[in-house]
Design a protein around this motif. Structure first.
Motif, mmCIF file in Angstrom:
data_model
loop_
_atom_site.group_PDB
_atom_site.id
_atom_site.type_symbol
_atom_site.label_atom_id
_atom_site.label_comp_id
_atom_site.label_asym_id
_atom_site.label_seq_id
_atom_site.Cartn_x
_atom_site.Cartn_y
_atom_site.Cartn_z
ATOM 1 N N GLU A 11 0.870 -1.171 0.000
ATOM 2 C CA GLU A 11 0.000 0.000 0.000
ATOM 3 C C GLU A 11 0.909 1.224 0.000
ATOM 4 O OE1 GLU A 11 -3.384 2.271 2.711
ATOM 5 O OE2 GLU A 11 -2.823 0.208 3.177
ATOM 6 N N VAL A 12 0.574 2.229 -0.788
ATOM 7 C CA VAL A 12 1.434 3.406 -0.915
ATOM 8 C C VAL A 12 0.672 4.668 -0.539
ATOM 9 C CG1 VAL A 12 2.813 4.828 -2.485
ATOM 10 C CG2 VAL A 12 2.807 2.336 -2.741
ATOM 11 N N ILE A 13 1.261 5.454 0.343
ATOM 12 C CA ILE A 13 0.743 6.781 0.666
ATOM 13 C C ILE A 13 1.833 7.772 0.294
ATOM 14 C CG2 ILE A 13 -0.116 8.320 2.456
ATOM 15 C CD1 ILE A 13 -0.893 5.865 4.089
ATOM 16 N N SER A 14 1.555 8.675 -0.647
ATOM 17 C CA SER A 14 2.579 9.637 -1.066
ATOM 18 C C SER A 14 2.122 11.057 -0.780
ATOM 19 C CB SER A 14 2.896 9.474 -2.554
ATOM 20 O OG SER A 14 1.789 9.813 -3.350
ATOM 21 N N VAL A 15 3.079 11.884 -0.391
ATOM 22 C CA VAL A 15 2.814 13.299 -0.112
ATOM 23 C C VAL A 15 3.919 14.123 -0.769
ATOM 24 C CG1 VAL A 15 1.578 12.899 2.047
ATOM 25 C CG2 VAL A 15 4.075 13.126 2.077
ATOM 26 N N ASP A 16 3.636 15.406 -0.983
ATOM 27 C CA ASP A 16 4.606 16.324 -1.575
ATOM 28 C C ASP A 16 4.844 17.488 -0.628
ATOM 29 O OD1 ASP A 16 5.171 15.345 -4.392
ATOM 30 O OD2 ASP A 16 2.981 15.386 -4.428
ATOM 31 N N ALA A 17 6.119 17.806 -0.420
ATOM 32 C CA ALA A 17 6.457 18.894 0.492
ATOM 33 C C ALA A 17 6.423 20.254 -0.190
ATOM 34 C CB ALA A 17 7.839 18.664 1.091
ATOM 35 N N ASP A 18 6.399 20.275 -1.528
ATOM 36 C CA ASP A 18 6.375 21.539 -2.276
ATOM 37 C C ASP A 18 7.511 22.472 -1.854
ATOM 38 O OD1 ASP A 18 4.039 20.824 -3.727
ATOM 39 O OD2 ASP A 18 2.826 21.313 -1.968
ATOM 40 N N LEU A 19 8.704 21.872 -1.693
ATOM 41 C CA LEU A 19 9.933 22.594 -1.360
ATOM 42 C C LEU A 19 9.863 23.307 -0.012
ATOM 43 C CD1 LEU A 19 10.844 24.115 -4.859
ATOM 44 C CD2 LEU A 19 11.729 22.037 -3.801
ATOM 45 N N ASP A 20 9.019 22.811 0.873
ATOM 46 C CA ASP A 20 8.851 23.411 2.204
ATOM 47 C C ASP A 20 9.391 22.419 3.240
ATOM 48 O OD1 ASP A 20 7.908 24.281 4.692
ATOM 49 O OD2 ASP A 20 6.105 25.156 3.833
ATOM 50 N N GLN A 21 10.524 22.743 3.841
ATOM 51 C CA GLN A 21 11.154 21.839 4.809
ATOM 52 C C GLN A 21 10.259 21.584 6.013
ATOM 53 O OE1 GLN A 21 13.920 20.117 4.789
ATOM 54 N NE2 GLN A 21 14.240 19.600 6.936
ATOM 55 N N ALA A 22 9.659 22.626 6.550
ATOM 56 C CA ALA A 22 8.790 22.471 7.718
ATOM 57 C C ALA A 22 7.600 21.573 7.391
ATOM 58 C CB ALA A 22 8.306 23.837 8.198
ATOM 59 N N LYS A 23 7.066 21.720 6.193
ATOM 60 C CA LYS A 23 5.940 20.896 5.761
ATOM 61 C C LYS A 23 6.352 19.428 5.691
ATOM 62 C CE LYS A 23 2.528 20.438 2.018
ATOM 63 N NZ LYS A 23 2.041 21.027 0.744
ATOM 64 N N GLN A 24 7.565 19.162 5.184
ATOM 65 C CA GLN A 24 8.022 17.779 5.095
ATOM 66 C C GLN A 24 8.176 17.151 6.478
ATOM 67 O OE1 GLN A 24 12.079 16.534 3.430
ATOM 68 N NE2 GLN A 24 10.648 15.738 1.891
ATOM 69 N N LEU A 25 8.644 17.909 7.432
ATOM 70 C CA LEU A 25 8.783 17.390 8.793
ATOM 71 C C LEU A 25 7.416 17.030 9.373
ATOM 72 C CD1 LEU A 25 11.508 19.794 10.265
ATOM 73 C CD2 LEU A 25 11.811 17.542 9.229
ATOM 74 N N ARG A 26 6.424 17.864 9.114
ATOM 75 C CA ARG A 26 5.060 17.567 9.587
ATOM 76 C C ARG A 26 4.517 16.316 8.893
ATOM 77 N NH1 ARG A 26 4.456 23.179 8.774
ATOM 78 N NH2 ARG A 26 3.188 22.805 6.912
ATOM 79 N N GLN A 27 4.821 16.169 7.609
ATOM 80 C CA GLN A 27 4.318 15.023 6.857
ATOM 81 C C GLN A 27 4.881 13.710 7.394
ATOM 82 O OE1 GLN A 27 5.480 16.273 2.934
ATOM 83 N NE2 GLN A 27 3.452 17.064 2.428
#
Length: 253
Positions: free
Chosen positions: A70-86
């Motif tokens: 099963e795959v769940i993918s997300v994109d940070a859109d070049l936002d470091q803080a967003k990636q940490l939350r993800q």
């Protein structure tokens, strides 16, 4: 004076392109990290708008699903803080392993701390990081290469062609360079390392033209078609910055 091939000479233009070789290693790493094929893989991409990696992202998800994950993918859109939350959110969704394309190489320490807090095994990929930072993180691996390596590999591939790609036998390899966007760091380093490797090789080369595409198949087809019309059989080798543009160049040829 430089010699040119005659119109009557049958010539086949060579094409050099670097593929995402780490893709297969990524899959192998996932199989090693996960306990069974029903596990859930969380993928954190750094930028959903980057055309260079569109095919890579799609193929990665497709291959994983075909193997039963099963795959769940997300994109940070070049936002470091967003990636940490993800990363924290994917842990709450009960992912078993993470694949992470870091947004900022300089903030790798922050990223490793977030992964450790999520208590999940993870593979970092595609963006070069200081691997010495991984000491002490036994559940985190990195797959990738030095940013200059792709250019060196392209030069080696050219050298490996029959006569180094010198199809008309004049002692000079005349090539057309189709690189990525001029303001894209990877594209700049790729071209620079390719040209440096050529200087260190035994080949005598001449760059006939260089165009910057937007990493897409259509830009590769359009730009290559224009140069083939302008330069014709003077082009002996075409050097492409990614698979998509190379596919378009092949269509033009």
């Amino acid at each position: 004076m430089e010699k040119r091939g005659t119109d009557g000479m049958k010539k086949k233009t060579g094409m050099i392109v670097i593929a995402a070789a780490a893709f297969v290693i990524l899959l192998a790493a996932i199989l090693w990290l996960t306990s069974d094929r029903s596990d859930t893989v969380g993928i954190c991409f750094r930028d959903s708008t980057c055309e260079e990696n569109t095919a890579y992202r799609q193929q990665l998800k497709q291959e994983l699903m075909q193997r039963g994950f099963e795959v769940i993918s997300v994109d940070a859109d070049l936002d470091q803080a967003k990636q940490l939350r993800q990363i924290a959110e994917l842990a709450k969704k009960k992912c078993d392993v993470l694949l992470i394309e870091p947004v900022m190489e300089s903030a790798a320490g922050e990223l490793l701390t977030a992964i450790a807090d999520a208590k999940l095994p993870a593979v970092l990929f595609n963006r070069h990081i200081d691997t010495s930072l991984l000491m002490g993180y036994s559940q985190i691996a990195y797959i990738g290469m030095e940013e200059t390596q792709t250019g060196f590999l392209q030069a080696q591939m050219m050298e490996a062609l029959p006569a180094g790609g010198d199809l008309n036998g004049d002692g000079i390899v005349s090539y057309y360079m189709l690189c990525g966007q001029q303001d894209h760091q990877d594209a700049v380093i790729r071209v620079q390392s390719f040209e440096k490797a050529l200087l260190d090789s035994e080949l005598v080369v001449q760059q006939l033209a260089c165009d910057s595409g937007d990493w897409t198949q259509e830009s590769g087809r359009r730009l290559c078609k224009a140069q083939l019309a302008a330069l014709g059989k003077d082009i002996e080798v075409i050097v492409c910055g990614n698979d998509q543009m190379a596919s378009g160049a092949a269509q033009a040829i």
